[in-house]
Motif scaffolding. Structure first.
Motif, PDB file in Angstrom:
ATOM      1  N   ALA A  56      11.714 -29.302  49.986  1.00 53.86           N
ATOM      2  CA  ALA A  56      13.073 -28.659  50.667  1.00 53.86           C
ATOM      3  C   ALA A  56      12.492 -28.588  52.066  1.00 53.86           C
ATOM      4  O   ALA A  56      13.518 -28.424  53.319  1.00 53.86           O
ATOM      5  N   VAL A  57      11.466 -27.798  51.608  1.00 51.87           N
ATOM      6  CA  VAL A  57      11.706 -26.893  53.661  1.00 51.87           C
ATOM      7  C   VAL A  57      11.423 -27.943  54.389  1.00 51.87           C
ATOM      8  O   VAL A  57      11.037 -27.513  55.729  1.00 51.87           O
ATOM      9  N   GLY A  58      10.452 -28.539  53.802  1.00 50.28           N
ATOM     10  CA  GLY A  58       9.821 -29.752  54.611  1.00 50.28           C
ATOM     11  C   GLY A  58      10.948 -30.151  55.702  1.00 50.28           C
ATOM     12  O   GLY A  58      10.424 -31.232  56.465  1.00 50.28           O
ATOM     13  N   ASP A  59      11.614 -30.841  54.786  1.00 47.92           N
ATOM     14  CA  ASP A  59      13.182 -31.547  55.141  1.00 47.92           C
ATOM     15  C   ASP A  59      13.692 -31.240  55.867  1.00 47.92           C
ATOM     16  O   ASP A  59      14.552 -31.869  57.040  1.00 47.92           O
ATOM     17  N   GLN A  60      13.336 -30.058  56.828  1.00 47.17           N
ATOM     18  CA  GLN A  60      14.140 -29.642  57.760  1.00 47.17           C
ATOM     19  C   GLN A  60      13.932 -29.880  58.633  1.00 47.17           C
ATOM     20  O   GLN A  60      14.442 -29.314  60.325  1.00 47.17           O
ATOM     21  N   PHE A  61      12.486 -30.447  58.895  1.00 45.65           N
ATOM     22  CA  PHE A  61      11.867 -30.969  60.218  1.00 45.65           C
ATOM     23  C   PHE A  61      11.400 -32.026  60.594  1.00 45.65           C
ATOM     24  O   PHE A  61      11.859 -32.743  59.689  1.00 45.65           O
ATOM     25  N   PRO A  62      11.568 -32.587  61.836  1.00 45.76           N
ATOM     26  CA  PRO A  62      10.880 -33.743  62.096  1.00 45.76           C
ATOM     27  C   PRO A  62      10.401 -34.248  60.990  1.00 45.76           C
ATOM     28  O   PRO A  62       8.714 -33.836  60.219  1.00 45.76           O
ATOM     29  N   LYS A  63      10.065 -35.560  60.884  1.00 45.57           N
ATOM     30  CA  LYS A  63       9.236 -36.147  59.931  1.00 45.57           C
ATOM     31  C   LYS A  63       7.832 -36.144  60.292  1.00 45.57           C
ATOM     32  O   LYS A  63       7.208 -35.599  58.957  1.00 45.57           O
ATOM     33  N   GLY A  64       7.832 -36.274  61.658  1.00 51.77           N
ATOM     34  CA  GLY A  64       5.701 -35.822  61.619  1.00 51.77           C
ATOM     35  C   GLY A  64       5.376 -34.126  60.787  1.00 51.77           C
ATOM     36  O   GLY A  64       4.231 -34.127  61.023  1.00 51.77           O
ATOM     37  N   ASP A  65       6.273 -33.478  61.017  1.00 52.81           N
ATOM     38  CA  ASP A  65       5.628 -32.228  60.960  1.00 52.81           C
ATOM     39  C   ASP A  65       6.144 -31.831  59.371  1.00 52.81           C
ATOM     40  O   ASP A  65       5.594 -30.875  58.883  1.00 52.81           O
ATOM     41  N   GLN A  66       6.585 -32.601  58.129  1.00 50.93           N
ATOM     42  CA  GLN A  66       7.664 -31.922  57.584  1.00 50.93           C
ATOM     43  C   GLN A  66       6.119 -31.965  55.905  1.00 50.93           C
ATOM     44  O   GLN A  66       6.667 -30.401  55.744  1.00 50.93           O
ATOM     45  N   LYS A  67       5.196 -32.930  56.129  1.00 53.10           N
ATOM     46  CA  LYS A  67       4.079 -32.292  55.163  1.00 53.10           C
ATOM     47  C   LYS A  67       3.492 -31.529  54.978  1.00 53.10           C
ATOM     48  O   LYS A  67       3.150 -30.453  54.745  1.00 53.10           O
TER      49      LYS A  67
END
Length: 368
Positions: free
Chosen positions: A331-342
């Protein structure tokens, strides 16, 4: 003899265990007790002294009363009693060994006829006396202990199943019964001690439906052979496998595949059996048992509000909660653009580890 049945000893190969020992000479029953066994003990003690004061439920009193009524009616078939014994210990002398047990009641009519009774307080199906190892052992013991008797009527009262099972044995039946009992016990005496130094040979063990009651179920090599047999019925093209060669990587890999196959088959079969039981099918000894239902929280904020009305504040709730870190980091990662989520998800987990608020268990492994 003490009225406390739980304190009474048992023979190494007791009459009640002989069915299982006859099925597999390596069988050894599990230790301990259960709620059903303790209920049965209370009812037996009440029947011995004709006093229900220690029974703990209406169900137990009902079983007690039904046995009393059924036994009273059954014994009317033989007229006046000349002797009556409760909790009678019977010694069973065989050809090269012996056993003993305590039968619930022996009632003698005249000099020649005895009625030997055993009370069954559970729901499980009972083999009729003419096929029942326990009944046959008690009958031999009664004929040997009461030499004037010429016939013994053995009866099981099974009130929960609304059954009264009985059979008349003649003294002429004793030699064949003695030979049968002797053979089963002597095989058990030869095979069971082998567990003390490892395990009996495969040829000495016979897997069957009663393995689930045996204390050696988890370590029994014969069950491995049974699994392979089941797998070969599922897939007839499986190669033969030497289950004793468990240090050979190729054999272990084959057994791994077989175990997965049989496990999937077993899961499907267990689901089918549960569905049948839910639809009213009655099995000989299996009973439907509720494991309870899982409760899932649908509204976290609503839960917090209700908990607060019962005196639990948010901090206390957080101490009690087991928050799934994987879902939270996603859920934390999903707040950011796809390239940065992981990357952000990993940074979040690392921050939790550095703050010493998360522990990591040992890595789990499987094969594929």
């Amino acid at each position: 003899m003490s009225n406390n049945h739980s304190e009474r000893g048992h023979a190494e190969f007791s009459p009640s265990s002989l069915k299982y020992v006859a099925g597999c000479a390596g069988y050894h029953g599990r230790e301990g007790t259960s709620a059903a066994a303790e209920k049965g003990t209370r009812i037996h003690e009440a029947l011995e002294i004709a006093d229900t004061s220690n029974l703990e439920s209406e169900e137990e009193i009902s079983i007690f009363q039904q046995i009393v009524e059924e036994e009273e009616e059954f014994l009317k078939n033989w007229g006046d009693q000349t002797a009556d014994f409760r909790e009678v210990q019977l010694d069973v002398e065989l050809e090269g060994t012996a056993t003993w047990g305590t039968c619930d009641r022996l009632t003698i009519f005249g000099d020649k006829t005895g009625v030997l009774a055993d009370y069954k307080t559970g729901i499980s199906a009972i083999d009729p006396p003419e096929k029942n190892w326990q009944a046959q052992a008690y009958t031999v013991g009664a004929f040997q202990g009461y030499p004037k008797l010429e016939e013994i009527v053995f009866v099981f009262y099974v009130p929960v199943r609304n059954e009264t099972l009985f059979h008349t044995f003649a003294r002429a039946d004793v030699p064949a019964l003695v030979a049968k009992l002797d053979d089963a016990i002597r095989k058990g005496e030869a095979i069971r001690p082998k567990w003390d130094s490892g395990a009996p040979d495969l040829a000495d063990l016979t897997p069957n439906v009663n393995c689930r009651f045996c204390r050696h179920e988890d370590a029994c090599p014969a069950l491995g052979g049974l699994v392979v047999s089941v797998a070969k019925k599922i897939n007839t093209e499986l190669p033969d496998v030497d289950i004793d060669s468990t240090e050979d990587p190729e054999v272990v890999e084959q057994l791994w595949v077989i175990a997965k196959m049989v496990s999937n088959w077993a899961d499907a079969l267990k689901k089918r059996a549960v569905d049948m039981a839910k639809n009213g099918t009655e099995f000989p000894s299996l009973r439907l048992k509720s494991m309870g239902a899982t409760k899932r929280i649908q509204d976290n904020m609503g839960l917090v509000e209700i908990a607060q009305t019962f005196g639990i504040d948010k901090d206390e709730m957080l101490d009690l909660a087991n928050i799934p870190l994987g879902k939270l980091s996603k859920a934390v990662g999903d707040q950011f653009p796809k390239g940065d989520q992981k990357r952000i998800s990993k940074e979040f987990v690392d921050a939790c580890l550095e703050a010493d608020i998360v522990t990591i268990s040992e890595t789990r492994y499987t094969l594929s």
